[in-house]
Design an enzyme around this catalytic site. Structure first.
Site, PDB file in Angstrom:
ATOM      1  N   ARG A  86       0.882  -1.387   0.009  1.00  0.00           N
ATOM      2  CA  ARG A  86      -0.122   0.087  -0.059  1.00  0.00           C
ATOM      3  C   ARG A  86       0.917   1.376   0.004  1.00  0.00           C
ATOM      4  NH1 ARG A  86      -1.039   2.030   4.454  1.00  0.00           N
ATOM      5  NH2 ARG A  86      -1.749   0.288   5.408  1.00  0.00           N
ATOM      6  N   TYR A 113     -16.859  18.425 -14.760  1.00  0.00           N
ATOM      7  CA  TYR A 113     -17.447  17.097 -14.951  1.00  0.00           C
ATOM      8  C   TYR A 113     -18.072  16.771 -13.722  1.00  0.00           C
ATOM      9  CZ  TYR A 113     -16.532  12.099 -14.541  1.00  0.00           C
ATOM     10  OH  TYR A 113     -16.653  10.688 -14.283  1.00  0.00           O
ATOM     11  N   ASP A 134      -7.442  19.204 -14.546  1.00  0.00           N
ATOM     12  CA  ASP A 134      -7.801  18.015 -15.058  1.00  0.00           C
ATOM     13  C   ASP A 134      -7.326  17.732 -16.665  1.00  0.00           C
ATOM     14  OD1 ASP A 134      -8.737  15.421 -15.771  1.00  0.00           O
ATOM     15  OD2 ASP A 134     -10.575  15.819 -14.715  1.00  0.00           O
ATOM     16  N   LYS A 137      -8.683   6.545 -19.041  1.00  0.00           N
ATOM     17  CA  LYS A 137      -9.076   7.012 -20.370  1.00  0.00           C
ATOM     18  C   LYS A 137      -8.032   6.778 -21.433  1.00  0.00           C
ATOM     19  CE  LYS A 137     -12.647   8.014 -18.051  1.00  0.00           C
ATOM     20  NZ  LYS A 137     -12.830   9.482 -17.499  1.00  0.00           N
TER      21      LYS A 137
HETATM   22  C1  LIG Z   1     -13.652   9.988 -16.334  1.00  0.00           C
HETATM   23  C2  LIG Z   1     -13.247  11.130 -15.777  1.00  0.00           C
HETATM   24  C3  LIG Z   1     -12.615  11.403 -14.426  1.00  0.00           C
HETATM   25  C4  LIG Z   1     -13.036  10.319 -13.522  1.00  0.00           C
HETATM   26  O1  LIG Z   1     -12.021   9.442 -13.479  1.00  0.00           O
HETATM   27  P1  LIG Z   1     -12.592   7.835 -13.153  1.00  0.00           P
HETATM   28  O2  LIG Z   1     -11.334   7.072 -13.398  1.00  0.00           O
HETATM   29  O3  LIG Z   1     -13.768   7.336 -13.968  1.00  0.00           O
HETATM   30  O4  LIG Z   1     -12.740   7.867 -11.809  1.00  0.00           O
HETATM   31  C5  LIG Z   1     -12.335  12.680 -14.303  1.00  0.00           C
HETATM   32  N1  LIG Z   1     -12.238  13.699 -15.136  1.00  0.00           N
HETATM   33  C6  LIG Z   1     -12.385  13.539 -16.375  1.00  0.00           C
HETATM   34  C7  LIG Z   1     -12.171  14.799 -17.233  1.00  0.00           C
HETATM   35  C8  LIG Z   1     -13.085  12.354 -16.844  1.00  0.00           C
HETATM   36  O5  LIG Z   1     -13.037  12.091 -18.183  1.00  0.00           O
END
Ligand SMILES: *Cc1c(COP(=O)(O)O)cnc(C)c1O
Length: 379
Positions: free
Chosen positions: A49, A101, A173, A198
């Site tokens: 961890r 988001y 982000d 993603k």
């Molecule tokens: C999908 C997404 C998230 C969240 O990520 P997870 O891996 O689903 O928790 C945050 N910000 C953006 C821009 C996203 O597309």
């Protein structure tokens, strides 16, 4: 040597040192590591961890690609976002984009409301709105550029300067663009977050997230992010780290190809009489085009959205009729996806009801255009 990011991404994965000398790194499933007779840990790992070889590998690669200082990997993008807010003092105020988001404001409305964290929203494409939104107690400005699902582009350097003048930190982000297209640290942002689910993972088969601090970010920020990771324990498994890290080696090629296809599809749709509007910063008519052209490289990303003439009925007909776009949420994978965004975001969503969001995959661009051509004839 000053390496091209493509080279760096491949070479960063090759860190020999295992006794069997594998070229692809092994997955270290062990949760615990040998202690020596003098009490030391010769391998530099204690307990999984706190740290493990696959996570360290992923974190070093992410930091290198973003040009950042310290990276921390988390079990999901939301866990990484959670860590940033949890690093603030209780009672802080945060400024969010008006079209942030949707899970970010849900997180703040539920979990962080109990911590006294407050937020307001501002149109981040409007400097006056940002200035008006900043308060004495504002600790953080949150940037998502381009925004979801309408792809508004923020002047990150300008917003960052305003926030810094105010003594607030800036988090960006960068999930949608990835460092292949945009590097927020160049414009002075303090911390970058990613959903590695993603584009980094890239194959729709691993959840993950990361925070990466600017090399000159305040020491307390890096310290607290690390504490949330190690003691909060929302850590990714070694296999998840291995998959996400493997994804980074092909990220550049994927992001460039997906951007090229997105641009050609956006141009086609933009001319089509049955489409009311196409939101894609690569189009010259898009309000964020000049900013994007100045600050982004290698293309305009693989995400776009379109508003279909004829309202929600027509939009659903298009989504249902497409054969080469799978109907599913998420983005950044090798397969193209289409999503009726408003029904995912819920009844309080400001997203137009005729909007479809597309994530462009690695299919041939002409095939995707023909798929749209066929389905639009029938609506
Ligand atoms: C999908 C997404 C998230 C969240 O990520 P997870 O891996 O689903 O928790 C945050 N910000 C953006 C821009 C996203 O597309």
């Amino acid at each position: 040597m000053n390496l091209h990011p493509r080279t760096a991404a491949v070479r960063a994965a090759l860190r020999p040192g295992e006794p069997s000398r594998p070229v692809s790194p092994p997955i270290h499933l062990s949760t615990t590591f040998h202690r020596e007779t003098d009490g030391s840990y010769a391998g530099d790992y204690v307990y999984s961890r706190a740290d493990n070889p696959n996570r360290r590998d992923l974190e070093r690669t992410l930091a290198e690609l973003e040009g950042g200082g310290t990276a921390f990997a988390f079990a999901s993008g939301m866990a990484a976002i959670h860590a940033v807010f949890q690093s603030l003092d209780a009672g802080s105020h945060v400024l969010l984009p008006d079209d942030v988001y949707f899970n970010v404001h849900r997180l703040l409305d539920t979990v962080f409301a109990r911590w006294g964290l407050t937020y307001t929203r501002a149109n981040m494409a409007d400097a006056d709105a940002v200035r008006a939104g900043l308060r004495k107690e504002t600790a953080l400005v949150w940037i998502e550029s381009p925004s979801n699902p309408r792809l508004k582009v923020t002047d990150v350097a300008a917003v960052t300067a305003l926030a810094h003048d105010h003594g607030a930190l800036v988090a960006a982000d960068n999930t949608w663009l990835t460092p292949v297209i945009y590097r927020p640290f160049v414009e002075g942002v303090d911390v970058v977050v990613h959903s590695t689910t993603k584009y980094f993972g890239g194959h729709s088969d691993v959840l993950g997230g990361a925070t990466i601090a600017h090399p000159a970010a305040p020491e307390w920020l890096t310290k607290r992010l690390g504490e949330v990771q190690r003691f909060g324990g929302s850590v990714p498994s070694p296999f998840d780290c291995w998959l996400a890290r493997r994804g980074t080696t092909t990220l550049h090629l994927r992001a460039v190809a997906q951007s090229q296809t997105a641009l050609s599809l956006a141009k086609f749709l933009n001319e089509h009489p049955k489409i009311e509007r196409v939101n894609y910063p690569g189009l010259e008519g898009h309000p964020g085009h000049a900013l994007a052209r100045r600050n982004w490289r290698n293309g305009y990303g693989g995400m776009l959205s379109l508003e279909v003439r004829g309202g929600v009925e027509a939009a659903r007909k298009v989504a249902n009729g497409l054969r080469l776009f799978t109907q599913a949420t998420s983005l950044g994978g090798v397969e193209s996806l289409v999503e009726h965004r408003r029904s995912v975001e819920g009844p309080d969503s400001p997203t137009p009801n005729n909007l479809l969001r597309l994530s462009i995959g690695l299919e041939d661009g002409e095939d995707l255009i023909r798929d749209f051509e066929r389905v639009l004839e029938s609506v």
